[in-house]
Design a protein around this motif. Structure first.
Motif, PDB file in Angstrom:
ATOM      1  N   GLN A   1       0.817  -1.119   0.225  1.00  0.00           N
ATOM      2  CA  GLN A   1      -0.135  -0.001   0.019  1.00  0.00           C
ATOM      3  C   GLN A   1       0.759   1.192  -0.129  1.00  0.00           C
TER       4      GLN A   1
ATOM      5  N   PHE B   1       4.853   3.698  -0.630  1.00  0.00           N
ATOM      6  CA  PHE B   1       6.280   3.074  -1.153  1.00  0.00           C
ATOM      7  C   PHE B   1       7.498   3.941  -0.834  1.00  0.00           C
TER       8      PHE B   1
ATOM      9  N   PHE C   1       0.816   5.801  -7.766  1.00  0.00           N
ATOM     10  CA  PHE C   1      -0.162   5.101  -7.975  1.00  0.00           C
ATOM     11  C   PHE C   1      -0.205   4.671 -10.097  1.00  0.00           C
TER      12      PHE C   1
ATOM     13  N   SER D   1       2.375   3.609 -10.887  1.00  0.00           N
ATOM     14  CA  SER D   1       3.010   1.437 -10.310  1.00  0.00           C
ATOM     15  C   SER D   1       2.232   1.042 -11.454  1.00  0.00           C
TER      16      SER D   1
ATOM     17  N   ASN E   1       1.709  -1.606 -15.014  1.00  0.00           N
ATOM     18  CA  ASN E   1       3.126  -2.059 -15.595  1.00  0.00           C
ATOM     19  C   ASN E   1       4.272  -1.751 -14.689  1.00  0.00           C
TER      20      ASN E   1
ATOM     21  N   ILE F   1       7.299  -3.049  -7.923  1.00  0.00           N
ATOM     22  CA  ILE F   1       7.507  -1.841  -7.017  1.00  0.00           C
ATOM     23  C   ILE F   1       9.190  -1.657  -6.487  1.00  0.00           C
TER      24      ILE F   1
ATOM     25  N   ILE G   1       9.217   1.313  -8.756  1.00  0.00           N
ATOM     26  CA  ILE G   1       7.502   2.368  -8.659  1.00  0.00           C
ATOM     27  C   ILE G   1       8.701   3.295  -7.150  1.00  0.00           C
TER      28      ILE G   1
ATOM     29  N   LYS H   1      -8.146  -0.532 -12.577  1.00  0.00           N
ATOM     30  CA  LYS H   1      -7.076  -0.983 -10.697  1.00  0.00           C
ATOM     31  C   LYS H   1      -6.531   0.358 -10.329  1.00  0.00           C
TER      32      LYS H   1
ATOM     33  N   CYS I   1      -7.379   1.619  -6.389  1.00  0.00           N
ATOM     34  CA  CYS I   1      -5.806   1.275  -5.910  1.00  0.00           C
ATOM     35  C   CYS I   1      -5.606   2.909  -4.660  1.00  0.00           C
TER      36      CYS I   1
ATOM     37  N   PHE J   1      -6.162   3.577  -0.976  1.00  0.00           N
ATOM     38  CA  PHE J   1      -5.351   4.174   0.399  1.00  0.00           C
ATOM     39  C   PHE J   1      -5.132   5.432   0.550  1.00  0.00           C
TER      40      PHE J   1
ATOM     41  N   VAL K   1      -7.504  -5.384  -8.930  1.00  0.00           N
ATOM     42  CA  VAL K   1      -7.446  -7.023  -9.029  1.00  0.00           C
ATOM     43  C   VAL K   1      -5.646  -6.147 -10.041  1.00  0.00           C
ATOM     44  N   ASP K   2      -5.300  -6.922  -9.157  1.00  0.00           N
ATOM     45  CA  ASP K   2      -3.696  -6.967  -9.967  1.00  0.00           C
ATOM     46  C   ASP K   2      -3.062  -8.724 -10.527  1.00  0.00           C
TER      47      ASP K   2
ATOM     48  N   TRP L   1      -1.069 -10.215  -8.617  1.00  0.00           N
ATOM     49  CA  TRP L   1      -1.257 -11.558  -7.701  1.00  0.00           C
ATOM     50  C   TRP L   1      -2.654 -11.488  -6.904  1.00  0.00           C
ATOM     51  N   VAL L   2      -3.371 -10.352  -6.607  1.00  0.00           N
ATOM     52  CA  VAL L   2      -5.294 -10.323  -6.272  1.00  0.00           C
ATOM     53  C   VAL L   2      -5.497 -11.481  -7.777  1.00  0.00           C
TER      54      VAL L   2
ATOM     55  N   ARG M   1       1.758 -12.158  -3.313  1.00  0.00           N
ATOM     56  CA  ARG M   1       3.145 -11.951  -3.483  1.00  0.00           C
ATOM     57  C   ARG M   1       4.195 -12.747  -2.666  1.00  0.00           C
TER      58      ARG M   1
HETATM   59  O1  8HG Z   1      -1.785  -3.109  -2.649  1.00  0.00           O
HETATM   60  C1  8HG Z   1      -1.787  -3.734  -3.668  1.00  0.00           C
HETATM   61  N1  8HG Z   1      -2.447  -4.183  -4.142  1.00  0.00           N
HETATM   62  C2  8HG Z   1      -2.696  -4.236  -5.642  1.00  0.00           C
HETATM   63  N2  8HG Z   1      -3.726  -5.483  -5.928  1.00  0.00           N
HETATM   64  N3  8HG Z   1      -2.058  -3.683  -6.419  1.00  0.00           N
HETATM   65  C3  8HG Z   1      -0.741  -3.805  -6.047  1.00  0.00           C
HETATM   66  C4  8HG Z   1      -0.765  -3.075  -4.857  1.00  0.00           C
HETATM   67  N4  8HG Z   1       0.414  -2.059  -4.384  1.00  0.00           N
HETATM   68  C5  8HG Z   1       0.658  -2.227  -5.639  1.00  0.00           C
HETATM   69  O2  8HG Z   1       2.334  -1.622  -6.227  1.00  0.00           O
HETATM   70  N5  8HG Z   1       0.183  -3.255  -6.370  1.00  0.00           N
HETATM   71  C6  8HG Z   1       0.281  -3.310  -7.622  1.00  0.00           C
HETATM   72  O3  8HG Z   1       0.957  -4.028  -8.139  1.00  0.00           O
HETATM   73  C7  8HG Z   1       1.696  -2.283  -8.504  1.00  0.00           C
HETATM   74  C8  8HG Z   1       2.361  -2.950  -9.104  1.00  0.00           C
HETATM   75  O4  8HG Z   1       0.914  -3.156 -10.792  1.00  0.00           O
HETATM   76  C9  8HG Z   1       2.623  -4.833  -9.019  1.00  0.00           C
HETATM   77  C10 8HG Z   1       3.438  -5.082  -8.431  1.00  0.00           C
HETATM   78  O5  8HG Z   1       3.157  -6.062  -7.435  1.00  0.00           O
END
Ligand code: 8HG
Length: 293
Positions: free
Chosen positions: A31, A33, A122, A125, A127, A130, A133, A222, A226, A230, A240-241, A243-244, A286
Motif C-alpha cells: 500500500q 512506497f 499509483f 505503479s 505495469n 514495487i 516504483i 485498477k 488503489c 489507500f 485486481v493486479d 497477485w490478487v 506476493r
Molecule cells: O496493494 C496493492 N494491491 C494491488 N492489488 N496491487 C498493488 C498493490 N500495491 C502495488 O504496488 N500494486 C501493484 O502491483 C502495482 C504493480 O502493478 C504491482 C506490483 O506487484
C-alpha cells in the motif's frame, strides 16, 4: 475523539497495547512506497511533510518525532487506529480460504495516505514492479520535494502539485518513470490548475470516486481502486493486479476469468470490506509467490 492509550516520552509518543499492528505487514503489504526497514527492525518513512520512525516492542508501538497533538491530528488516522480490525478479521475468518491470508498478514492496517501523493504514485505503479516504483517516487521527491532533517540525515517530502508543476517532461522522464511521465505531467497540471479537485472526488460515493479518478491520464480501473482505497477511505475498492488475480483464482474462481469479473465477484462477496480482503490476499500471494497452473 482522541485516542486513549497514548503516553509521551522525550522523543515521541508510545501507543500502549495495540492490537493488529505489525510493522512488516503494514509496510510491506503493497500500500505504501516511502517506508523503509532499518537494521534494528524499526521503519522510517516520510508522510504529511514529516519524517517518522516507528518501533514495535511487545504490544506497544513507539512513534518517534511526533507529539501528542500531531498524533491526534494526523497519525492516529494515518495508522487507522480507530478501526476495529479484530471484528473485520473475525468476519473474514469464517471463510476458510480467506482465513489463510488473514492468519498470514494478521497485523495489516490500511494507512490513510494523501490523495495527491497516492494518485501520482499509483500512476507510476502501472505495469511496474514495487522496487522500481519506490525508486521513481524517491527520485521525484529528491528533485522537487522539500528537504527534512531527521537524526542528522536528510529526507525529502513528496512534492506538492505546485512543486511538480515546475518539472518539464524530460525532467520527469529522468526520474525513471518511462511512458508514465506524460500521464504524471498531465495529471499534475490538471490538479494544480484546479480543473480536478481530489478532495471533492474523495467526498463522493465509492462508485463516483472510481469513475472520476479514471478521467485522469494514466488511471484505469485498477489504479483508480488503489488510489481510492489507500487515500480516500473507499473500502469497497478491490484492485485486481496479477497477485490478487492469482489469489482469487487459487482460492475461489476458474482460472480463465477476466479482471472486471473478479472485481465484481469480490465486491459482491466482501461488500464494503472488499478493500481489506484484497490487502490480506495481495500480501499472502506476493510473499508466498503463489502460482496458478
Ligand atoms: O496493494 C496493492 N494491491 C494491488 N492489488 N496491487 C498493488 C498493490 N500495491 C502495488 O504496488 N500494486 C501493484 O502491483 C502495482 C504493480 O502493478 C504491482 C506490483 O506487484
Amino acid at each position: 475523539m482522541d485516542y486513549k492509550n497514548i503516553e509521551s516520552f522525550n522523543e515521541g509518543i508510545i501507543i500502549k497495547d495495540v492490537e493488529n499492528f505489525e510493522l512488516d505487514h503494514i509496510f510491506e503489504c503493497g500500500q505504501c512506497f516511502r517506508w523503509n526497514k532499518q537494521d534494528n527492525g524499526n521503519y522510517i518513512g516520510v508522510a504529511y511533510g514529516k519524517v517518522i520512525e516507528i518501533e514495535k516492542k511487545d504490544k506497544d508501538v513507539k512513534i518517534y518525532n511526533i507529539d501528542e497533538d500531531e498524533f491526534n491530528k494526523t497519525w492516529c488516522d494515518y495508522f487507522d487506529l480507530k478501526r476495529d480490525y479484530t471484528t473485520i478479521k473475525e468476519k473474514f475468518e469464517k471463510d476458510p480460504l480467506l482465513k489463510r491470508s488473514v492468519n498470514f498478514g494478521y497485523g495489516i492496517r490500511l494507512l490513510q495516505q494523501e490523495p495527491f501523493e497516492l494518485t501520482i504514485s499509483f500512476i507510476i505503479s502501472s505495469n511496474n514492479r514495487i522496487p522500481m516504483i519506490k525508486r521513481a517516487i524517491n527520485n521525484l521527491s529528491l528533485k522537487w520535494g522539500k528537504s527534512i532533517e531527521y537524526k542528522g540525515e536528510i529526507y525529502f517530502a513528496f512534492p506538492t502539485e505546485a512543486d511538480l508543476e515546475r518539472a518539464s517532461l524530460e525532467e520527469i522522464q529522468s526520474c525513471g518513470l518511462g511512458f508514465r511521465s506524460k500521464y504524471v505531467k498531465d495529471t499534475v497540471h490538471r490538479v494544480h490548475s484546479g480543473e480536478v479537485n481530489l478532495e471533492f472526488i474523495k467526498s463522493q460515493s465509492d462508485d463516483v470516486c472510481h469513475e472520476e479518478l479514471q478521467k485522469l491520464s494514466g488511471i484505469g480501473p485498477k489504479v483508480s481502486d488503489c488510489i481510492m482505497l489507500f487515500s480516500m477511505q473507499k473500502y469497497s475498492a478491490f484492485p485486481v493486479d496479477v497477485w490478487v488475480k492469482r489469489a482469487m483464482q487459487f482460492f475461489y474462481l476458474a482460472p480463465d476469468v477476466s479482471l472486471p469479473k473478479i472485481r465484481i465477484f469480490a465486491r459482491d462477496k466482501f461488500e464494503n470490506l472488499a478493500g481489506f480482503a484484497q490487502q490480506y490476499l495481495f500480501y499472502y500471494a506476493r510473499e508466498n509467490n503463489i502460482k496458478i497452473e
